[in-house]
Design a protein around this motif. Structure first.
Motif, PDB file in Angstrom:
ATOM      1  N   GLY A  21      -3.285   4.245  -9.541  1.00 50.35           N
ATOM      2  CA  GLY A  21      -2.767   3.149 -10.382  1.00 50.35           C
ATOM      3  C   GLY A  21      -2.338   3.609 -11.749  1.00 50.35           C
ATOM      4  O   GLY A  21      -2.504   2.872 -12.728  1.00 50.35           O
ATOM      5  N   ARG A  63      -3.554  -0.369   1.775  1.00 46.69           N
ATOM      6  CA  ARG A  63      -2.953  -1.617   2.213  1.00 46.69           C
ATOM      7  C   ARG A  63      -3.833  -2.322   3.243  1.00 46.69           C
ATOM      8  O   ARG A  63      -4.021  -3.527   3.196  1.00 46.69           O
ATOM      9  CB  ARG A  63      -1.570  -1.330   2.826  1.00 46.69           C
ATOM     10  N   LEU A  65      -6.996  -2.194   3.572  1.00 46.42           N
ATOM     11  CA  LEU A  65      -8.182  -2.777   2.931  1.00 46.42           C
ATOM     12  C   LEU A  65      -7.809  -3.827   1.881  1.00 46.42           C
ATOM     13  O   LEU A  65      -8.692  -4.445   1.286  1.00 46.42           O
ATOM     14  CB  LEU A  65      -9.019  -1.674   2.272  1.00 46.42           C
ATOM     15  N   GLY A  66      -6.495  -4.005   1.665  1.00 46.09           N
ATOM     16  CA  GLY A  66      -6.064  -4.989   0.664  1.00 46.09           C
ATOM     17  C   GLY A  66      -6.520  -4.596  -0.726  1.00 46.09           C
ATOM     18  O   GLY A  66      -7.038  -5.421  -1.483  1.00 46.09           O
ATOM     19  N   MET A  67      -6.345  -3.325  -1.073  1.00 45.57           N
ATOM     20  CA  MET A  67      -6.796  -2.837  -2.383  1.00 45.57           C
ATOM     21  C   MET A  67      -5.693  -2.028  -3.059  1.00 45.57           C
ATOM     22  O   MET A  67      -5.942  -0.927  -3.559  1.00 45.57           O
ATOM     23  CB  MET A  67      -8.046  -1.961  -2.233  1.00 45.57           C
ATOM     24  N   ASN A  68      -4.472  -2.552  -3.059  1.00 45.51           N
ATOM     25  CA  ASN A  68      -3.380  -1.832  -3.715  1.00 45.51           C
ATOM     26  C   ASN A  68      -3.686  -1.651  -5.198  1.00 45.51           C
ATOM     27  O   ASN A  68      -4.139  -2.587  -5.855  1.00 45.51           O
ATOM     28  CB  ASN A  68      -2.071  -2.621  -3.573  1.00 45.51           C
ATOM     29  N   GLN A  69      -3.405  -0.472  -5.695  1.00 43.61           N
ATOM     30  CA  GLN A  69      -3.733  -0.174  -7.101  1.00 43.61           C
ATOM     31  C   GLN A  69      -2.462  -0.099  -7.949  1.00 43.61           C
ATOM     32  O   GLN A  69      -2.278   0.834  -8.717  1.00 43.61           O
ATOM     33  CB  GLN A  69      -4.513   1.143  -7.183  1.00 43.61           C
ATOM     34  N   TRP A  71      -0.603  -2.120 -10.812  1.00 49.74           N
ATOM     35  CA  TRP A  71      -0.867  -3.241 -11.703  1.00 49.74           C
ATOM     36  C   TRP A  71       0.245  -3.405 -12.714  1.00 49.74           C
ATOM     37  O   TRP A  71       0.449  -2.514 -13.528  1.00 49.74           O
ATOM     38  CB  TRP A  71      -2.185  -3.006 -12.463  1.00 49.74           C
TER      39      TRP A  71
END
Lengths: 184, 288
Positions: A21, A63, A65-69, A71
């Motif tokens: 990120g 993707r 895990l639905g944890m895109n970094q 921001w």
């Protein structure tokens, strides 16, 4: 031994978060127009050469895990005033952020639905017209089973929006409720 | 071994009050469950998530529930809600975190446009909590009571929030510097808060408050770009600015769980003195 391993794992996690990120880099790449100056182009080239090879193999996991970094919240506001309007038998039932016309205001303000309505008003997502109208018709008929006509309008104007014009509209009538896009 | 490495090892292993992490767990998971229940209460779940000709769902290729039929969506949805309630209650916390993340991520795959950035933040924070021992206090079990746990989860959470704030702060002027910095332009804060589709400020009324909106633009940039201060000894002072910003967002925009769930992470900066004060008060009251 465990404290050393733990410290190494925490450091690895912090570096992982930084690499995935890194502030600004994904923002440039999400739209080629954003990398418009020589410095930005240089940054993107460095990113493509150094960071992307590390990031790309991990993106499917991220993707899944639905944890895109990536921001970049609220980088800019709306360029124009836009409202969604719902009319039933010619009468305004809902108007975005209106103190009186508040039919299903809680649903239409819900952030999970709002992105669809916002994109529709902006003309970015015509493909959802049918689904949004189907939802609106179903909601109207629970409130007024004998309703004959439902129209959804997208209104737009210059700030502060004293005058708005219709830029998008779709309508449907009883008994078959076939959706027609009257303004794209 | 070099001294900086030993300092790092000591730092991540320092004991902190378990209740700091427990308060984050309860607040965050509780708000996530409530947000999902609110979506259900509004009757939006089938329209948003169950694929069909009249639905807004557009499943991503990683959507794995296609073959299981429409009921699978409801199972995943309720699986996530119940799991997050379990996490908040500290009941089988670790399995509940894993199930909750997987179910909610799948729900998100059904309609990526209904996903918000905050969903990704929450799931990342829950992954950190998974390894943290946050259920050592204020939990129904079966975890054992632990008064202190290693402090590294607080460091990782603070680090993630710093990255998020910094990225948001850096991207704002990069996208449209004049909206954020030029006093003669229409302020971005106004265009965000007075947008009828997402804000609650009346555009005509808000137009009379443009100097205030410019000040809010600059304050937002200062807070976000300077978010690295949240890693220093001035963190609590900087976090006060964050609280004000998120309360302002909650009051002026229709953002769902976003401001509340982020504020639920702020005990990492504020819980320690609050708990110390509370313990001292209780000790005085009981005379111990």
């Amino acid at each position: 031994m465990w404290p050393q391993v733990r410290a190494a794992l925490v450091l690895a996690a912090a570096v992982f978060l930084l690499v995935m990120g890194f502030p600004g880099l994904d923002f440039f790449q999400s739209d080629p127009k954003r990398a418009s100056t020589p410095v930005r182009k240089q940054l993107v080239a460095l990113d493509v050469a150094l960071r992307r090879p590390l990031v790309e193999p991990l993106e499917p996991v991220e993707r899944f895990l639905g944890m895109n970094q990536r921001w970049h919240f609220y980088t800019t506001g709306a360029s124009r005033t836009r409202r969604l309007e719902l009319r039933v038998d010619g009468e305004v039932w809902h108007r975005s952020n209106h103190p009186e016309h508040r039919f299903r205001a809680a649903q239409l303000a819900n952030p999970r639905l709002r992105h669809h309505t916002k994109n529709w008003v902006r003309g970015k997502s015509g493909s959802v017209t049918h689904a949004l109208m189907a939802w609106a018709i179903a909601e109207v008929l629970t409130e007024k089973p004998d309703a004959q006509h439902v129209e959804m309008r997208g209104l737009e104007g210059r700030w502060p929006g004293r005058k708005l014009r219709i830029v998008r509209s779709a309508e449907a009538s009883a008994p078959d409720w076939t959706v027609r896009r009257t303004k794209r | 071994m070099s001294s900086w490495w030993q300092r790092w090892v000591d730092h991540v292993g320092r004991p902190i009050d378990t209740r700091i992490l427990a308060s984050v767990r309860i607040g965050m998971a509780g708000i996530m469950a409530l947000d999902m229940l609110w979506t259900w209460w509004l009757g939006l779940v089938p329209w948003l998530y169950v694929p069909g000709p009249d639905s807004l769902a557009r499943p991503h290729r990683l959507w794995l529930l296609t073959d299981l039929g429409p009921e699978a969506v409801h199972m995943a949805f309720w699986g996530a809600v119940v799991s997050y309630l379990f996490v908040a209650a500290g009941l089988f916390t670790r399995p509940a975190i894993v199930v909750g993340i997987l179910c909610e991520a799948q729900i998100g795959m059904a309609n990526t446009l209904a996903e918000q950035g905050v969903d990704h933040i929450c799931r990342t924070m829950l992954l950190i909590l998974l390894f943290s021992g946050s259920d050592g206090r204020w939990s129904l079990g079966p975890a054992q009571r632990r008064d202190t746990v290693p402090g590294w989860p607080v460091d990782l959470m603070a680090w993630l929030l710093v990255l998020i704030y910094t990225a948001s702060g850096v991207c704002k002027p990069l996208r449209d510097w004049s909206a954020w910095l030029d006093p003669s332009a229409l302020p971005a804060t106004y265009r965000i808060m007075a947008d009828p589709l997402s804000g609650v400020v009346d555009p005509v009324l808000g137009h009379q408050l443009l100097p205030l909106m410019h000040a809010m633009d600059w304050a937002t940039l200062v807070f976000e770009i300077g978010a690295v201060m949240l890693l220093t000894r001035y963190a609590r002072w900087w976090a006060v600015m964050g609280v004000v910003m998120h309360l302002g967002l909650a009051a002026t925009m229709k953002l769902g769980q976003f401001p509340y769930v982020i504020l639920a992470m702020y005990p990492i900066w504020f819980a320690e003195p609050a708990l110390r004060w509370w313990d001292a008060r209780r000790a005085r009251a009981t005379g111990s």
